[in-house]
Scaffold this motif. Structure first.
Motif, PDB file in Angstrom:
ATOM      1  N   VAL A 242       0.840  -1.204   0.000  1.00  0.00           N
ATOM      2  CA  VAL A 242       0.000   0.000   0.000  1.00  0.00           C
ATOM      3  C   VAL A 242       0.871   1.250   0.000  1.00  0.00           C
ATOM      4  CG1 VAL A 242      -1.702   1.329   1.308  1.00  0.00           C
ATOM      5  CG2 VAL A 242      -1.950  -1.145   1.120  1.00  0.00           C
ATOM      6  N   ALA A 243       1.931   1.261   0.799  1.00  0.00           N
ATOM      7  CA  ALA A 243       2.844   2.413   0.834  1.00  0.00           C
ATOM      8  C   ALA A 243       3.459   2.663  -0.536  1.00  0.00           C
ATOM      9  CB  ALA A 243       3.933   2.189   1.879  1.00  0.00           C
ATOM     10  N   GLN A 244       3.899   1.583  -1.196  1.00  0.00           N
ATOM     11  CA  GLN A 244       4.497   1.733  -2.517  1.00  0.00           C
ATOM     12  C   GLN A 244       3.492   2.301  -3.513  1.00  0.00           C
ATOM     13  OE1 GLN A 244       7.392   1.627  -3.658  1.00  0.00           O
ATOM     14  NE2 GLN A 244       7.122   1.471  -5.874  1.00  0.00           N
ATOM     15  N   LYS A 245       2.253   1.834  -3.443  1.00  0.00           N
ATOM     16  CA  LYS A 245       1.212   2.330  -4.347  1.00  0.00           C
ATOM     17  C   LYS A 245       0.945   3.812  -4.100  1.00  0.00           C
ATOM     18  CE  LYS A 245      -2.996   0.772  -3.818  1.00  0.00           C
ATOM     19  NZ  LYS A 245      -4.174  -0.121  -3.895  1.00  0.00           N
ATOM     20  N   TRP A 246       0.916   4.218  -2.834  1.00  0.00           N
ATOM     21  CA  TRP A 246       0.695   5.629  -2.502  1.00  0.00           C
ATOM     22  C   TRP A 246       1.845   6.488  -3.021  1.00  0.00           C
ATOM     23  CZ3 TRP A 246      -1.608   6.244   3.100  1.00  0.00           C
ATOM     24  CH2 TRP A 246      -2.878   5.655   3.127  1.00  0.00           C
ATOM     25  N   ILE A 247       3.067   6.001  -2.880  1.00  0.00           N
ATOM     26  CA  ILE A 247       4.221   6.781  -3.344  1.00  0.00           C
ATOM     27  C   ILE A 247       4.135   6.998  -4.861  1.00  0.00           C
ATOM     28  CG2 ILE A 247       6.732   6.709  -3.665  1.00  0.00           C
ATOM     29  CD1 ILE A 247       6.842   5.198  -0.947  1.00  0.00           C
ATOM     30  N   LEU A 248       3.712   5.971  -5.576  1.00  0.00           N
ATOM     31  CA  LEU A 248       3.629   6.067  -7.031  1.00  0.00           C
ATOM     32  C   LEU A 248       2.486   6.978  -7.478  1.00  0.00           C
ATOM     33  CD1 LEU A 248       4.301   2.340  -8.053  1.00  0.00           C
ATOM     34  CD2 LEU A 248       5.845   4.289  -8.303  1.00  0.00           C
ATOM     35  N   THR A 249       1.338   6.907  -6.792  1.00  0.00           N
ATOM     36  CA  THR A 249       0.165   7.663  -7.240  1.00  0.00           C
ATOM     37  C   THR A 249       0.138   9.086  -6.682  1.00  0.00           C
ATOM     38  OG1 THR A 249      -1.152   6.756  -5.410  1.00  0.00           O
ATOM     39  CG2 THR A 249      -1.222   5.595  -7.526  1.00  0.00           C
ATOM     40  N   ARG A 250       0.643   9.287  -5.485  1.00  0.00           N
ATOM     41  CA  ARG A 250       0.561  10.606  -4.857  1.00  0.00           C
ATOM     42  C   ARG A 250       1.865  11.383  -4.909  1.00  0.00           C
ATOM     43  NH1 ARG A 250      -3.164   8.898   0.400  1.00  0.00           N
ATOM     44  NH2 ARG A 250      -4.692   7.746  -0.834  1.00  0.00           N
ATOM     45  N   LEU A 272      -5.615   3.531   5.011  1.00  0.00           N
ATOM     46  CA  LEU A 272      -4.628   2.445   4.966  1.00  0.00           C
ATOM     47  C   LEU A 272      -5.299   1.119   5.316  1.00  0.00           C
ATOM     48  CD1 LEU A 272      -1.756   1.223   4.925  1.00  0.00           C
ATOM     49  CD2 LEU A 272      -1.478   2.029   7.280  1.00  0.00           C
ATOM     50  N   LEU A 273      -6.128   1.118   6.348  1.00  0.00           N
ATOM     51  CA  LEU A 273      -6.825  -0.101   6.762  1.00  0.00           C
ATOM     52  C   LEU A 273      -7.737  -0.609   5.652  1.00  0.00           C
ATOM     53  CD1 LEU A 273      -7.697  -2.172   8.912  1.00  0.00           C
ATOM     54  CD2 LEU A 273      -9.398  -0.498   9.680  1.00  0.00           C
ATOM     55  N   ILE A 274      -8.485   0.301   5.034  1.00  0.00           N
ATOM     56  CA  ILE A 274      -9.425  -0.098   3.974  1.00  0.00           C
ATOM     57  C   ILE A 274      -8.671  -0.697   2.789  1.00  0.00           C
ATOM     58  CG2 ILE A 274     -11.085   0.792   2.290  1.00  0.00           C
ATOM     59  CD1 ILE A 274     -11.915   2.851   4.427  1.00  0.00           C
ATOM     60  N   GLU A 275      -7.578  -0.030   2.391  1.00  0.00           N
ATOM     61  CA  GLU A 275      -6.781  -0.533   1.268  1.00  0.00           C
ATOM     62  C   GLU A 275      -6.209  -1.909   1.588  1.00  0.00           C
ATOM     63  OE1 GLU A 275      -5.915   0.702  -1.822  1.00  0.00           O
ATOM     64  OE2 GLU A 275      -7.466   2.208  -1.540  1.00  0.00           O
ATOM     65  N   ALA A 276      -5.740  -2.096   2.820  1.00  0.00           N
ATOM     66  CA  ALA A 276      -5.147  -3.379   3.202  1.00  0.00           C
ATOM     67  C   ALA A 276      -6.196  -4.484   3.206  1.00  0.00           C
ATOM     68  CB  ALA A 276      -4.492  -3.258   4.576  1.00  0.00           C
ATOM     69  N   GLU A 277      -7.379  -4.168   3.700  1.00  0.00           N
ATOM     70  CA  GLU A 277      -8.442  -5.180   3.728  1.00  0.00           C
ATOM     71  C   GLU A 277      -8.832  -5.604   2.312  1.00  0.00           C
ATOM     72  OE1 GLU A 277     -10.662  -4.165   7.972  1.00  0.00           O
ATOM     73  OE2 GLU A 277     -11.358  -3.191   6.137  1.00  0.00           O
ATOM     74  N   LYS A 278      -8.791  -4.653   1.374  1.00  0.00           N
ATOM     75  CA  LYS A 278      -9.056  -5.013  -0.022  1.00  0.00           C
ATOM     76  C   LYS A 278      -7.994  -5.984  -0.535  1.00  0.00           C
ATOM     77  CE  LYS A 278     -11.328  -0.658  -1.335  1.00  0.00           C
ATOM     78  NZ  LYS A 278     -11.183   0.578  -2.171  1.00  0.00           N
ATOM     79  N   GLU A 279      -6.730  -5.716  -0.176  1.00  0.00           N
ATOM     80  CA  GLU A 279      -5.632  -6.583  -0.624  1.00  0.00           C
ATOM     81  C   GLU A 279      -5.757  -7.983  -0.024  1.00  0.00           C
ATOM     82  OE1 GLU A 279      -2.874  -6.020  -2.550  1.00  0.00           O
ATOM     83  OE2 GLU A 279      -3.338  -3.952  -3.088  1.00  0.00           O
ATOM     84  N   LEU A 280      -6.106  -8.046   1.266  1.00  0.00           N
ATOM     85  CA  LEU A 280      -6.165  -9.321   1.965  1.00  0.00           C
ATOM     86  C   LEU A 280      -7.451 -10.094   1.665  1.00  0.00           C
ATOM     87  CD1 LEU A 280      -4.802  -8.122   5.409  1.00  0.00           C
ATOM     88  CD2 LEU A 280      -3.678  -9.765   3.901  1.00  0.00           C
TER      89      LEU A 280
END
Length: 315
Positions: A242-250, A272-280
């Protein structure tokens, strides 16, 4: 027969506050800190907005419709600060585009459009305008033809003026926000000094003095159902992703606003929690320890991106 009361009663004003954030921040940064770029200072924007609302309430009797906060962001992707501001009550964030040279595009057009629309639909009787560009003059004149009073506020300049003369002429009232009024909300940005990464310990240092410990199986009570949670490595991996995705998009500049950490604004932590739950593919809400692992993974990736020798927690 009762005689009707034909005495006219005063109608309470309804007003909006329109803020050109680029003008407000640049002018305040210059007079308070001698700064030329926004990255040189930090702004307590939520507190500043509350102060502006209170200042307007003391000067315009009536009801506040809302505060319009006009700013810009790269590809119109809101920054951390802009996301926090957007959550404030009675605040509407409007974003223009920020190009590669740091120039705002489309912000003035949004201000002009909203000012004219509010006046045309009689949504307000008064408008506080915090801006300095002469491009605002046609919108001011248009709003006035619909009966709206324009109260122009500017920032105290270090010398000369920082507002277009014609804009000052056309406004109904003009006020200057002094340095003392703005000073509590602006501070110079602290430079994050990268710490030297610690030397990796040798195997001998890692295992010195340790004695093998046999793992204990969990004791299961009769009738108890064991609830298996997500594994720590997997959750940390998702936090890093999620951190890597944020760095690339923001962008690195926006993510740098989160440093030095490790606390995240509530809005960003929830995201962050919502994005992680989507991934998991399942919820982390029943597992408080997983929230800690998720933040550990997030910060581990951010610290690596910025070459900071800061360790993650071991909770």
């Amino acid at each position: 027969m009762a005689i009707p009361d034909l005495t006219p009663h005063p109608v309470a004003a309804k007003y909006a506050v329109l803020v050109d954030v680029g003008y407000l921040y640049a002018a305040a940064g210059e007079v308070l800190l001698g700064a030329k770029e926004r990255k040189e200072y930090r702004v307590a924007a939520d507190e500043l907005i509350q102060a502006l609302k209170k200042h307007a309430m003391e000067r315009i009797p009536g009801e506040l419709l809302r505060v319009y906060w006009y700013d810009a962001a790269r590809d119109r992707v809101p920054t951390v600060d802009q996301r926090v501001i957007a959550q404030l009550p009675w605040v509407k964030v409007r974003l223009g585009n920020l190009n590669a040279r740091g120039q705002q595009k489309g912000v003035d057009a949004q201000i002009r459009s909203d000012l004219e629309a509010l006046a045309r639909h009689h949504a307000v009787s008064d408008t506080v305008l915090i801006a300095g560009d002469e491009d605002m003059v046609p919108a001011v004149e248009a709003a006035q033809t619909f009966g709206v009073r324009i109260h122009l506020w500017g920032v105290e300049p270090p010398y000369g003026t920082n507002q277009a003369e014609r804009l000052v002429w056309e406004s109904d009232t003009v006020e200057e926000l002094g340095a003392d009024f703005l000073r509590p909300y602006f501070s110079r940005a602290t430079q994050v000094v990268p710490a030297a990464p610690p030397s990796p310990p040798s195997p001998a240092q890692v295992f010195a003095g340790r004695t093998p410990i046999s793992p204990k199986a969990p004791v299961k009570q009769p009738g108890q159902v064991t609830k298996l949670g997500p594994s720590r490595p997997r959750v940390e991996e998702v936090g890093e992703h999620v951190a890597q995705k944020w760095i690339l998009t923001r962008g690195r500049d926006n993510i740098r606003d989160l440093l030095p950490g490790p606390l995240l604004p509530t809005v960003i932590d929830t995201e962050l929690l919502i994005e992680a739950e989507k991934e998991l593919g399942h919820s982390l809400r029943p597992y408080p320890e997983a929230r800690v692992w998720l933040r550990d993974g997030f910060w581990a990736r951010v610290y690596r991106e910025f070459d900071l020798g800061v360790g993650i927690s071991t909770k």
